[in-house]
Scaffold this motif. Structure first.
Motif, PDB file in Angstrom:
ATOM      1  N   ALA A 244      -0.915   8.146   9.041  1.00 43.22           N
ATOM      2  CA  ALA A 244      -1.090   7.227   7.925  1.00 43.22           C
ATOM      3  C   ALA A 244      -1.079   5.778   8.399  1.00 43.22           C
ATOM      4  O   ALA A 244      -1.879   4.955   7.924  1.00 43.22           O
ATOM      5  CB  ALA A 244       0.008   7.452   6.887  1.00 43.22           C
TER       6      ALA A 244
ATOM      7  N   TRP B 194       0.863  -1.181   0.000  1.00 43.35           N
ATOM      8  CA  TRP B 194       0.000   0.000   0.000  1.00 43.35           C
ATOM      9  C   TRP B 194       0.901   1.234   0.000  1.00 43.35           C
ATOM     10  O   TRP B 194       1.870   1.306   0.764  1.00 43.35           O
ATOM     11  CB  TRP B 194      -0.915   0.023   1.231  1.00 43.35           C
TER      12      TRP B 194
ATOM     13  N   ILE C  24       0.934   5.492   0.322  1.00 44.27           N
ATOM     14  CA  ILE C  24       0.187   6.680   0.735  1.00 44.27           C
ATOM     15  C   ILE C  24       1.081   7.892   0.489  1.00 44.27           C
ATOM     16  O   ILE C  24       2.223   7.944   0.973  1.00 44.27           O
ATOM     17  CB  ILE C  24      -0.225   6.604   2.220  1.00 44.27           C
TER      18      ILE C  24
ATOM     19  N   PHE D 160      -4.002   2.907   8.187  1.00 38.56           N
ATOM     20  CA  PHE D 160      -3.712   1.600   7.594  1.00 38.56           C
ATOM     21  C   PHE D 160      -4.063   0.480   8.569  1.00 38.56           C
ATOM     22  O   PHE D 160      -4.633  -0.549   8.167  1.00 38.56           O
ATOM     23  CB  PHE D 160      -2.230   1.544   7.215  1.00 38.56           C
TER      24      PHE D 160
END
Length: 685
Positions: free
Chosen positions: A593, A580, A582, A597
């Protein structure tokens, strides 16, 4: 009764002239007003109206009398006459706007307000830029000077400088005039370098008009000299056809069989030396070094014709080739260059690969099957000389290499292959190595030709077939398989962010049935994925998803994304390697963040993160993130100082992402501020 009737009645004769109609019919300034030409239209109107002594109506100095004054009708008639002159000099769509105004002065003032701005700084700036950039570029001197003078006059129209002291006005005018002389001289062609220096050395300095007159005399002299040279060219060709090198009975000349030598007076021979070869008795236009030696010329008498004028050695038939060049020039001169073809074999198939040539050029017109007139009549060679072009055409080197618009320049000794033209026309790459160079098709990466270095030049490797056509430079390997499948492989390679071809082989095995993976070489991948040798991979790997999450922050980027982000953070599952990304505007956003997550993993995958592995950066080692990890029982594993290899999963993933981003941006020719969007997009495949 008849006399009384004639005496008592006042009848205007039918032939009496109507002055208004006569003046209107003769009022024509040669142009009509549109939206863009007021600056030229207004002075012309003033000239014509002033010539009829009517400017007082436009200025307002001739006032309108009272309506009960007997002179009012005369004034109104004259004013309407001027009004009709103005309106008749406009386009219909402009005339409609002003036809309802009552007097000519109102129309004149309204036009000035609408179309003239004496403080238009943008227009003044544009005119100054146009004057400084204007160049002659081979045009007639009068044309260039006319355009420049027009710009200067328009600048004078806008720049109305007011000074009280008369001496200051003269000094200012002289300074302005001198600057314009510099602009005029700076835009002249290189052929006027000498006269340019003479003008600048004049004392007192010449004005603009005097400078133009001085340069014009030099231009007229050059034109006269050029005319004399052009007239002497047919004589030079005739002398060559007779077999005499420098004219009849020159010492060392050879007569054709059956011809006898006749005595000619010495006044028929040109005086002085040839400026090209340095030999006496002929002019440059008659020099065989330029126009070629005749077929029956005795080379033992004059060994100069055996000397090679080329910078490299190449074995060829000099006499035949030079005669071919001369015959090509004669044919071009006789037919105005409209057509020129030959059925003889190719004499010179040596092509030099030249990265400095702007066009393909050949010295042998027989390589061009159909020669046509070229828009380019001359070219500049490396030594500064200007050589003529007799035409252009197409040369087929092979089925895959075809050269369009090849200029025929007889004064050259070798054919020049322009790198700039062939890469654009064939959509290919040219890669130079120390001892050879290769031509590769951009789409298929097939090698379509190659060159070998000899001395300090690269020569295109070609062979001559029995049909006198140049065959393929390098045989193309047919092991690439079907063309459509090769195209599909390249399409998926680019679409998947320039994934490796071995990986594509696993994804699409049907595309590689008759294709060897090792044959595919991507230049973009070489530029985007070059890196240092990687460390050995670790065999330890978790067996439960989200048991260990690797994380790292990349940045800052000098160029922000469209959303203003300079950083991005990655979260990688150790078990599945799911990633992932960001985007962050600052490193301080890493804690928030990770919290988002963590919540996403708990809700979407019903999993709990047990270990977070990262480096010792301040974005990870802080009170906010430490409190969150302790609250949820997550172990934070950090690497040893200066040992990023311990966080190799995240570091390697960052490199992989950046390679995909760079490759995607290079392939799509997108600006760098799209790196964030390209990064997020790369994870969608």
């Amino acid at each position: 009764m008849a006399e009384e009737k004639g005496a008592g009645s006042q009848i205007v004769p039918a032939a009496a002239p109507i002055m208004v109609q006569s003046e209107n019919s003769s009022f024509n300034i040669g142009m009509v007003l549109d939206e863009k030409n007021y600056d030229l239209w207004a002075p012309l109107i003033q000239i014509h109206i002033a010539g009829r002594k009517k400017m007082g109506y436009l200025r307002g100095s001739i006032k309108a009398p009272n309506e009960d004054d007997p002179k009012y009708d005369d004034w109104f008639s004259e004013d309407q006459k001027i009004k009709s002159w103005l309106l008749s000099s406009m386009k219909p769509e402009i005339m409609k706007r002003y036809i309802r105004l009552s007097t000519s002065k109102e129309i004149w003032d309204s036009l000035k307000t609408a179309y003239f701005d004496e403080n238009d700084e943008a227009r003044i700036y544009s005119l100054n830029q146009k004057a400084s950039r204007l160049r002659q570029n081979g045009r007639p001197l009068a044309t260039y000077f006319g355009e420049l003078t027009e710009i200067f006059q328009e600048l004078d129209h806008f720049n109305k400088v007011s000074m009280e002291c008369e001496n200051d006005i003269k000094v200012f005018q002289k300074s302005t005039e001198r600057q314009r002389v510099y602009v005029f001289l700076g835009g002249l062609d290189d052929g006027f370098d000498q006269v340019r220096g003479e003008v600048l050395r004049k004392d007192p300095p010449l004005g603009l008009q005097a400078s133009y007159a001085y340069v014009r005399r030099e231009a007229d002299r050059k034109e006269a000299m050029k005319t004399e040279v052009d007239k002497s060219e047919p004589a030079a060709m005739a002398a060559k056809a007779r077999g005499s090198p420098y004219g009849p009975n020159r010492e060392g000349s050879q007569n054709r069989p059956g011809q006898t030598r006749t005595s000619q007076p010495s006044r028929d021979r040109p005086q002085g030396k040839c400026p090209h070869c340095g030999m006496p008795g002929h002019s440059k236009s008659r020099c065989f070094e330029l126009i070629g030696y005749p077929e029956n010329w005795d080379r033992t008498r004059d060994p100069r014709c055996n000397k090679s004028r080329a910078s490299v050695a190449e074995t060829k038939n000099d006499s035949d080739q030079i005669a071919d060049k001369a015959s090509a020039m004669i044919a071009a001169a006789g037919s105005d260059g409209k057509a020129l073809s030959t059925s003889t074999s190719v004499m010179n198939n040596t092509w030099i690969i030249d990265s400095g040539a702007t066009e393909h050029m050949t010295c042998d017109s027989r390589q061009v099957p159909s020669l046509k007139t070229s828009t380019q009549t001359e070219v500049n060679v490396a030594n500064g000389n200007v050589v003529p072009v007799i035409g252009e055409g197409t040369v087929s080197l092979s089925k895959t290499m075809k050269l369009d618009t090849v200029l025929v320049v007889p004064s050259l000794n070798y054919n020049l292959l322009s790198v700039a033209q062939i890469t654009l026309a064939l959509q290919c790459l040219v890669i130079f190595w120390p001892y050879f160079c290769v031509f590769k098709d951009i789409r298929t990466r097939k090698t379509i030709g190659y060159g070998i270095r000899r001395g300090k030049l690269y020569y295109l490797e070609l062979t001559t077939s029995s049909s006198s056509l140049l065959t393929q430079a390098l045989s193309v390997d047919d092991s690439h398989g079907d063309t459509n499948k090769v195209s599909d492989i390249w399409m998926w390679h680019r679409r998947l962010g320039h994934a490796s071809f071995s990986y594509l082989h696993k994804l699409f095995p049907s595309l590689f049935v008759k294709t060897d993976v090792s044959q595919f070489k991507c230049d973009v991948c070489e530029m985007a994925k070059s890196h240092r040798t990687s460390f050995p991979p670790s065999s330890n790997k978790s067996i439960i998803p989200f048991m260990i999450v690797h994380s790292d922050v990349w940045g800052p980027s000098k160029i922000p994304t469209l959303g203003g982000a300079h950083w991005f953070v990655t979260f990688i599952d150790d078990c599945t390697r799911m990633t992932w990304v960001i985007l962050l505007k600052s490193k301080s956003e890493v804690s928030s963040a990770f919290q988002r997550f963590h919540k996403m993993v708990a809700v979407q995958y019903n999993r709990n993160i047990q270990v977070l592995r990262s480096d010792n950066g301040g974005e990870y080692v802080n009170m906010e993130l430490r409190s969150f990890l302790e609250l949820h029982g997550i172990v934070h594993q950090t690497t040893c100082p200066y040992t990023p290899q311990q966080n190799g999963v995240a570091e390697r993933k960052n490199r992989h992402l950046l390679e995909m981003v760079r490759a995607s941006l290079i392939e799509a020719h997108l600006p760098l501020h799209y790196w964030g969007e390209a990064n997020v997009r790369s994870l969608s495949y």
